[in-house]
Design an enzyme around this catalytic site. Sequence first.
Site, PDB file in Angstrom:
ATOM      1  N   SER A 243     -11.560  70.449  63.916  1.00 28.08           N
ATOM      2  CA  SER A 243     -11.142  71.064  62.654  1.00 28.08           C
ATOM      3  C   SER A 243     -10.063  70.273  61.926  1.00 28.08           C
ATOM      4  CB  SER A 243     -10.640  72.488  62.922  1.00 28.08           C
ATOM      5  OG  SER A 243      -9.574  72.462  63.866  1.00 28.08           O
TER       6      SER A 243
ATOM      7  N   ASP B 134       0.671  76.679  62.332  1.00 28.94           N
ATOM      8  CA  ASP B 134       0.185  76.560  63.711  1.00 28.94           C
ATOM      9  C   ASP B 134       0.649  75.265  64.390  1.00 28.94           C
ATOM     10  OD1 ASP B 134      -1.359  74.603  62.503  1.00 28.94           O
ATOM     11  OD2 ASP B 134      -3.294  75.516  62.998  1.00 28.94           O
TER      12      ASP B 134
ATOM     13  N   HIS C 144      -2.717  71.877  62.337  1.00 32.15           N
ATOM     14  CA  HIS C 144      -3.445  71.471  61.135  1.00 32.15           C
ATOM     15  C   HIS C 144      -2.467  70.956  60.075  1.00 32.15           C
ATOM     16  CE1 HIS C 144      -6.312  73.983  63.340  1.00 32.15           C
ATOM     17  NE2 HIS C 144      -7.224  73.195  62.798  1.00 32.15           N
TER      18      HIS C 144
END
Length: 241
Positions: free
Chosen positions: A95, A218, A221
């Site tokens: 991701s 987080d 990212h």
Amino acid sequence: MGEHTKQKPPLMRRSSFWIGAIILVVLIGAATVGRGTISGWLTPHTTKTVKPKPKPKPKPVKLTPYEKKVAAKYQIPAQATALAHVAPVTAIGDSVMVDIIPELKQVFPRVHVNGQVGRQFYELPGIARTLKAQGSLAQNVVVNLGTNGPPEKADVAKFLKVVGPKRQVYWINTHVPTQKWEHQTNTLIDRTAKDNDNVHVVDWHTLSKGHTKWFAPDHIHLEEAGANAYVGLLAKTMAED
């Protein structure tokens, strides 16, 4: 009276002395002419160390107006920008890579991105095999995995076998401070690069240390500034290797 013992003539009157002296003079003369000095004749010749010629400096690169904007935005030298714009690249990731596809395509217009949320390392050999069969595995292969779990040596070995020794692999190490496998992952990436000449570490972990604003809440990212630094580091690493 007993017979007189015949005395030998003095040393300098002996013919053998003069013959030996003449030979020595001839040898010394030859040594002086051939070596320059007697010491040069008596001691082994030392060869002068020839210094290697310095590598020629790369020729100045002329960028297009668009390339100049890219170089400024991602803080990439002109040479690295020019190389990135022509380099065929296959990027495989999770991701983190999915989020930065626009930035990757700005710097590497010929990139083919294969990213998926939640991707694990064990999937890598199969993905590489499929891309190779499709003719989509480029000369430069970028890997960004480790967000979702650590790699296994066996999976890394399988992947490298598929890639082969002629392709260059640029392995982006991991910034996942909230996960215990961060160190394990990065250690294996480092070892793999040491053991394989065609594997290069893109040291995102070191560059990103302390840059909390580069990351989303987080801590994994990327925000815009982080994405720019990430892609810029990749381009600079590829140009160096």
